[in-house]
Design a protein around this motif. Structure first.
Motif, short mmCIF file in Angstrom:
data_model
loop_
_atom_site.label_atom_id
_atom_site.label_comp_id
_atom_site.label_asym_id
_atom_site.label_seq_id
_atom_site.Cartn_x
_atom_site.Cartn_y
_atom_site.Cartn_z
N HIS A 301 0.70 -1.18 -0.03
CA HIS A 301 -0.08 -0.06 0.03
C HIS A 301 1.05 1.19 -0.16
O HIS A 301 0.32 2.41 0.46
N ALA A 302 1.91 1.01 -0.52
CA ALA A 302 2.95 2.33 -0.27
C ALA A 302 2.55 3.63 -1.07
O ALA A 302 2.57 4.60 -0.48
N GLY A 303 2.07 3.35 -2.21
CA GLY A 303 1.56 4.56 -3.07
C GLY A 303 0.54 5.43 -2.46
O GLY A 303 0.37 6.45 -2.04
N LYS A 304 -0.56 4.49 -1.72
CA LYS A 304 -1.73 5.32 -0.91
C LYS A 304 -1.03 5.86 0.27
O LYS A 304 -1.51 6.96 0.58
N ILE A 305 -0.12 5.26 1.06
CA ILE A 305 0.29 5.92 2.27
C ILE A 305 1.22 7.15 1.89
O ILE A 305 0.96 8.08 2.56
N ALA A 306 1.87 6.98 0.78
CA ALA A 306 2.79 8.31 0.22
C ALA A 306 1.55 9.70 -0.19
O ALA A 306 2.10 10.58 0.09
N ARG A 310 -2.95 14.01 4.63
CA ARG A 310 -3.71 14.08 6.43
C ARG A 310 -2.81 13.31 7.25
O ARG A 310 -2.43 13.61 8.24
N PHE A 311 -2.65 12.01 7.03
CA PHE A 311 -2.08 10.96 7.88
C PHE A 311 -0.61 11.45 8.11
O PHE A 311 -0.10 11.63 9.28
#
Length: 436
Positions: A301-306, A310-311
């Motif tokens: 999920h690295a793309g989404k985390i990057a 807000r996170f």
């Protein structure tokens, strides 16, 4: 008094988890109260146990835990009718050097608790040799008692007959034989089974496994073989300290590897836990006094985390004034960047300088003993922490102040020291307990 026993095998991948889940659900369907445990540091299987029984399961580990801590954990089975401990790897597989109360082998737990072993044997590609293997396991260690065998993936009635005859001639009970059955195969990925919470049909799969096993295994004979057991009182539980009074815990498909006994110990000590989802672009609770990012699958999920601003900004703001700790995948997300298996580099939160790559695949697996060179949430400098590391990433950079001197189970110093910068700390190992 509960009926207690251990489910084990000669090796990994033979069907221990499937049989454990099937037996647990089959006996639950009969109205029995079933409690499961996991021997060893696997953090995925306890969630499957809970799905099968409706009761929380925890890990028991002879390398990382003392006898009192193990006794404390298994005491939750006091009100159960049946207690099952699922083993890891092969029955006698552990590390070369003894830990707190053993080598981490399933056999340690069987001997310590006095529970007989139900052995899962896959006789694919063999016949009478399966009996030789079972007899060797039965006789290898005097304090470990073999209750009997369940055969898995038998090829035909003739194949089953050959193996059964050899086992009977060796004086080993055969509780049943399972033909190959694709409908009860549990899906896997690189760190083990796909997590129970990610499988919407897990209840149906366990029901089918229970039906199939009840059809082919003598459940009453298995129960008769179990040891009558009642827990012995434990003076002390595990040496586990909560990292804070109010803990913001990352929890979703990317951050899910946390030992159930850790969360229970934190709550028992009076800590409050609030969860947030980085994948849903949520920030940690601003009223918390510490943030904890467990391991999981950030590489998927690295793309989404990057992309979740807000996170990332919320975590950075939190870390300006309060401690943030990451374990394994959580540690990688606290770092500067993570390169995924396709070679794409994704910026992470930048609280630490760590940079990791899954394109350069390298397995890191084993117990870890860490002596902290600096404090981390819940633990002082100099504390000796026991944990387990399992991931497939390569360290490209780890430039910050080392958090600990870390040894593997043989005592060798390893490079995965963890890091400390400002209020942020991280380790590649998942914490199990602190030495007393």
């Amino acid at each position: 008094m509960a009926a207690g026993f251990v489910i084990s095998a000669p090796a990994s991948g033979v069907g221990k988890t499937t049989l454990t889940l099937a037996l647990a659900r089959a006996w639950s369907n009969r109205g029995l109260n079933v409690q499961c445990f996991k021997s060893g540091p696997d953090y995925i299987d306890p969630a499957f146990h809970a799905a099968a029984t409706g009761r929380a399961s925890v890990n028991v580990d002879s390398w990382a835990m003392d006898r009192g801590g193990i006794a404390h954990l298994v005491s939750r089975g006091a009100d159960a009718d049946v207690v099952l401990a699922e083993g890891s790897m092969g029955l006698f597989d552990g590390v070369a050097a003894r830990g707190v109360s053993g080598t981490g082998a399933t056999a340690d737990i069987a001997e310590m608790l006095g529970w007989p072993v139900v052995l899962v044997i896959d006789p694919s590609g063999q016949a009478q040799t399966a009996a030789a293997i079972a007899a060797g396991l039965r006789d290898y260690r005097p304090g470990v008692r073999l209750a009997g065998v369940v055969l898995n993936r038998v090829a035909s009635p003739r194949h089953e007959d050959l193996v059964r005859r050899a086992l009977n001639d060796s004086g080993i009970a055969v509780f049943g034989a399972l033909p190959r059955h694709a409908e009860i195969s549990l899906p896997k990925r690189h760190l083990g089974l796909v997590q129970a919470e990610e499988q919407g049909e897990i209840g149906k799969l366990i029901d089918e496994a229970a039906r199939f096993v009840a059809e082919h295994v003598d459940l009453d004979a298995v129960l008769r073989s179990a040891a009558s057991w009642s827990p012995q009182p434990a003076a002390k539980g595990l040496n586990v300290t909560p990292p804070g009074q109010r803990i913001a815990l990352a929890r979703d498909a990317a951050f899910s590897f946390v030992y159930p006994h850790m969360l229970e110990a934190w709550r028992r000590a009076g800590a409050e836990i609030s969860t947030f989802s980085p994948l849903s672009d949520e920030a940690p609770d601003a009223s918390a006094d510490v943030c904890w990012l467990p391991g999981g699958y950030p590489e998927l999920h690295a793309g989404k985390i990057a992309a979740n601003a807000r996170f990332r900004s919320g975590l950075r703001a939190f870390a300006e004034t309060r401690p943030v700790h990451g374990e394994c995948g959580g540690y990688m997300v606290l770092g500067t960047a993570l390169t995924d298996a396709d070679g794409i580099r994704h910026e992470m939160t930048g609280l630490l300088g760590l940079e990791t790559s899954f394109a350069k695949r390298r397995m890191h697996l084993g117990y870890r003993l860490a002596e902290l060179a600096a404090p981390m949430p819940g633990h002082r400098s100099g504390a000796r922490l026991r944990g387990h590391e399992f991931h497939y990433s390569t360290i490209l950079a780890q430039p910050d102040t080392p958090l600990a001197v870390v040894h593997d189970a043989t005592g060798a110093v390893i490079a995965e020291t963890g890091s400390q910068r400002g209020h942020a700390t991280g380790t590649f190992f998942h914490l199990i307990a602190e030495d007393r």
